[in-house]
Design a protein around this motif. Structure first.
Motif, short mmCIF file in Angstrom:
data_model
loop_
_atom_site.label_atom_id
_atom_site.label_comp_id
_atom_site.label_asym_id
_atom_site.label_seq_id
_atom_site.Cartn_x
_atom_site.Cartn_y
_atom_site.Cartn_z
N SER A 5 0.83 -1.20 0.00
CA SER A 5 0.00 0.00 0.00
C SER A 5 0.88 1.25 0.00
N LEU A 6 0.65 2.11 -0.99
CA LEU A 6 1.37 3.39 -1.04
C LEU A 6 0.64 4.47 -0.27
N VAL A 7 -0.64 4.63 -0.54
CA VAL A 7 -1.48 5.63 0.12
C VAL A 7 -2.85 5.00 0.32
N ALA A 8 -3.42 5.22 1.50
CA ALA A 8 -4.74 4.65 1.78
C ALA A 8 -5.43 5.49 2.84
N LEU A 9 -6.72 5.26 3.00
CA LEU A 9 -7.51 5.90 4.06
C LEU A 9 -8.12 4.80 4.92
N PRO A 10 -7.41 4.41 6.01
CA PRO A 10 -7.92 3.32 6.86
C PRO A 10 -9.20 3.72 7.58
N ASN A 11 -10.11 2.77 7.68
CA ASN A 11 -11.37 2.97 8.39
C ASN A 11 -11.46 1.92 9.49
N ASN A 12 -11.17 2.33 10.72
CA ASN A 12 -11.14 1.39 11.84
C ASN A 12 -12.52 0.79 12.11
N LYS A 13 -13.53 1.59 11.95
CA LYS A 13 -14.88 1.13 12.28
C LYS A 13 -15.34 0.03 11.34
N LEU A 14 -15.11 0.22 10.04
CA LEU A 14 -15.55 -0.76 9.05
C LEU A 14 -14.48 -1.82 8.76
N GLU A 15 -13.30 -1.68 9.37
CA GLU A 15 -12.21 -2.63 9.21
C GLU A 15 -11.83 -2.82 7.75
N ARG A 16 -11.60 -1.70 7.10
CA ARG A 16 -11.16 -1.73 5.70
C ARG A 16 -10.59 -0.35 5.36
N ASN A 17 -10.01 -0.24 4.19
CA ASN A 17 -9.55 1.05 3.69
C ASN A 17 -10.60 1.62 2.75
N ASP A 18 -11.01 2.85 3.00
CA ASP A 18 -12.02 3.46 2.16
C ASP A 18 -11.52 3.63 0.72
N TRP A 19 -10.26 3.90 0.56
CA TRP A 19 -9.63 3.90 -0.76
C TRP A 19 -8.15 3.62 -0.59
N GLU A 20 -7.50 3.20 -1.65
CA GLU A 20 -6.11 2.76 -1.54
C GLU A 20 -5.44 2.75 -2.91
N ILE A 21 -4.18 3.14 -2.92
CA ILE A 21 -3.31 2.99 -4.09
C ILE A 21 -2.18 2.06 -3.69
N SER A 22 -2.03 0.96 -4.37
CA SER A 22 -1.06 -0.04 -3.95
C SER A 22 -0.31 -0.61 -5.15
N ILE A 23 0.82 -1.24 -4.85
CA ILE A 23 1.63 -1.94 -5.86
C ILE A 23 1.37 -3.43 -5.71
N PRO A 24 0.83 -4.08 -6.70
CA PRO A 24 0.53 -5.51 -6.58
C PRO A 24 1.77 -6.33 -6.23
N ASN A 25 1.61 -7.18 -5.23
CA ASN A 25 2.65 -8.13 -4.79
C ASN A 25 3.87 -7.46 -4.14
N GLY A 26 3.86 -6.14 -4.00
CA GLY A 26 5.06 -5.43 -3.53
C GLY A 26 5.49 -5.78 -2.12
N LEU A 27 4.56 -5.77 -1.16
CA LEU A 27 4.92 -6.03 0.23
C LEU A 27 5.40 -7.45 0.42
N GLY A 28 4.77 -8.39 -0.25
CA GLY A 28 5.18 -9.77 -0.10
C GLY A 28 6.62 -9.99 -0.50
N TYR A 29 7.04 -9.38 -1.63
CA TYR A 29 8.42 -9.57 -2.07
C TYR A 29 9.40 -8.83 -1.16
N ILE A 30 9.01 -7.67 -0.64
CA ILE A 30 9.90 -6.92 0.25
C ILE A 30 10.18 -7.70 1.52
N LEU A 31 9.15 -8.29 2.11
CA LEU A 31 9.30 -8.95 3.41
C LEU A 31 9.67 -10.42 3.30
N GLU A 32 9.24 -11.10 2.26
CA GLU A 32 9.35 -12.55 2.22
C GLU A 32 10.26 -13.07 1.12
#
Length: 480
Positions: free
Chosen positions: A273-300
């Motif tokens: 996730s590059l930029v997002a708007l987390p929503n704690n109440k609904l347990e999701r991000n209202d909107w998000e810009i992300s790089i597919p598969n990016g975090l998985g490769y960085i960490l794993e």
């Protein structure tokens, strides 16, 4: 919930206020102490009086930060007894002794040699004075070690177990050398050094932009860039290692840092996730810009994606951080500043290699100097953001997985905590104004180039300088 009537929330706010404000001052003293060791060492090696004047000038800012740091650090210690008594009673046998080590070993060492460093220039042998400067810097950074060892233990408690609500130490060294300790100490060491370098560089750029002692401060800017060549990329690498540790030991914090609600199973790389708007109440991000598969490769990457990347929904709401947005954006602010400072260092090196750092050319690099001036406060913001990630992301635990924050708060009326919080806010605002006033006065006055230099004090100071380093002593208006 009304936070102004909640003792837990108010106690957390008070500790956050005192910690964030206190952190501003030792960040500079620990890093600037190393810079003072460098410039005084260069003076002893070359006997170039320019380095001597640098040591005398920057030491003034050092002692100002030291004084404010002491004044703001003491209330933090008292809060463990006033606002966090159950926590202190539960872990005091270990946590309290580590804070005692910091005061007895580090602070007293730094304070004991500080007088020699400040007032011993013409009273002790130069080598003895240099030893005092080294001890001041060592004491400041030893303080960082003990504080980070204590805080790292809160993140990854080791060396004992909680029995009947009290932590019993089985292995003292294992507790000190807890899993987070080495990376945390290294990360903070380079953070303080990097912050100090860019503060010194920013102030130096301000003098050059204003045509005050331009040749003199071009030397300090060069020293800063030379040291930053190693510090800025190392800090980014150590920050990555720290994130890997978080992924292993504190997966709830990692999920908050990435605003990741759903789990990515093993073998399926997680999006970054590059930029997002987390929503704690609904347990999701209202909107998000992300790089597919990016975090998985960085960490794993090294693990061939053999482990899942857990989302926040894997835990009950009471067992995970609630301020996801704060953790998420604090982490990105810290990381973004780190890459920006590394980029500024890279551009500065290129300009230096092109000959643009020569005394007759550096004043023409206005865009670069203004960028250095802009970068001066960014290290502070990055450090504070990192501590927000570290501590807010640990919630709801004061000792991760062992003692909840709500169980560590003293049973005080919310009105009393609110009163002390407002008093702290008022006092610290006054201290900040005073610090800015005296700091700006030191900077406006500039270096005193008429001081006698030990060993050649019978000669006028200006005659000991190479001709090209004689500063323009006219008023700024006349220079322009």
């Amino acid at each position: 919930m009304n936070i102004w009537a909640d003792t837990v929330a108010l106690s957390r706010m008070q500790f956050a206020l005192t910690a964030i404000f206190h952190m501003l001052w030792p960040v500079l003293t620990t890093g600037m102490g190393i810079y003072l060791v460098i410039v005084e060492g260069l003076w002893l090696k070359t006997r170039n009086s320019d380095y001597y004047y640098h040591a005398r000038f920057w030491a003034k800012l050092y002692v100002l930060n030291f004084g404010i740091g002491v004044a703001t650090g003491l209330p933090m210690e008292f809060q463990f007894g006033t606002n966090w008594a159950p926590f202190s009673e539960a872990v005091g046998d270990f946590f309290g002794s580590i804070l005692g080590f910091e005061a007895a070993m580090a602070f007293m060492l730094e304070a004991g040699f500080l007088g020699i460093m400040l007032f011993g220039w013409e009273r002790v042998n130069p080598k003895i004075h240099y030893f005092a400067t080294i001890m001041v810097a060592f004491g400041a950074n030893l303080s960082t070690f003990w504080i980070l060892a204590a805080n790292s233990w809160l993140q990854t408690p080791a060396g004992g177990e909680v029995v009947n609500g009290k932590f019993i130490v089985d292995d003292y060294f294992q507790a000190i050398l807890n899993p987070f300790m080495f990376i945390s100490v290294s990360h903070m060491f380079f953070a303080t050094l990097e912050t100090s370098l860019f503060v010194i560089g920013g102030i130096s750029a301000w003098y050059i932009l204003n045509h005050r002692h331009a040749e003199f401060f071009s030397r300090s800017l060069k020293i800063v860039v030379a040291v930053a060549i190693a510090v800025t990329p190392l800090q980014i690498y150590i920050g990555h290692l720290s994130a890997e540790q978080v992924a292993h030991y504190q997966p709830t914090k990692l999920a908050a840092m990435e605003a990741k609600w759903e789990t990515s199973p093993a073998g399926q790389p997680a999006d970054w996730s590059l930029v997002a708007l987390p929503n704690n109440k609904l347990e999701r991000n209202d909107w998000e810009i992300s790089i597919p598969n990016g975090l998985g490769y960085i960490l794993e990457f090294k693990k061939n994606l053999s482990e899942p990347v857990l989302g926040l929904k894997e835990w009950q709401p009471d067992d995970r951080p609630k301020m996801v947005g704060l953790v998420y954006y604090s982490f990105r602010l810290m990381s973004g500043i780190g890459f920006f400072l590394a980029g500024l260092m890279g551009v500065s090196v290129i300009q230096w290699l092109r000959g643009k750092f020569a005394p007759e050319a550096i004043a023409q690099q206005k865009w670069l100097l203004r960028t250095w001036l802009l970068a001066a406060p960014l290290g502070y913001i990055a450090v504070e953001s990192g501590w927000i990630v570290r501590c807010v992301g640990r919630q709801p635990w004061v000792v991760y997985g062992q003692i909840r924050t709500a169980d560590g708060v003293s049973n005080l009326p919310a009105s009393e905590v609110l009163t002390s919080l407002l008093i702290f806010a008022g006092v610290y605002t006054t201290l900040f104004i005073c610090a800015m006033f005296f700091g700006s006065r030191i900077i406006r006055q500039g270096p005193n180039l008429e001081l006698s230099v030990p060993g050649i004090e019978n000669q006028p100071a200006v005659e000991t300088e190479p001709a090209e380093f004689i500063p323009d002593q006219r008023p700024v208006e006349a220079q322009q």
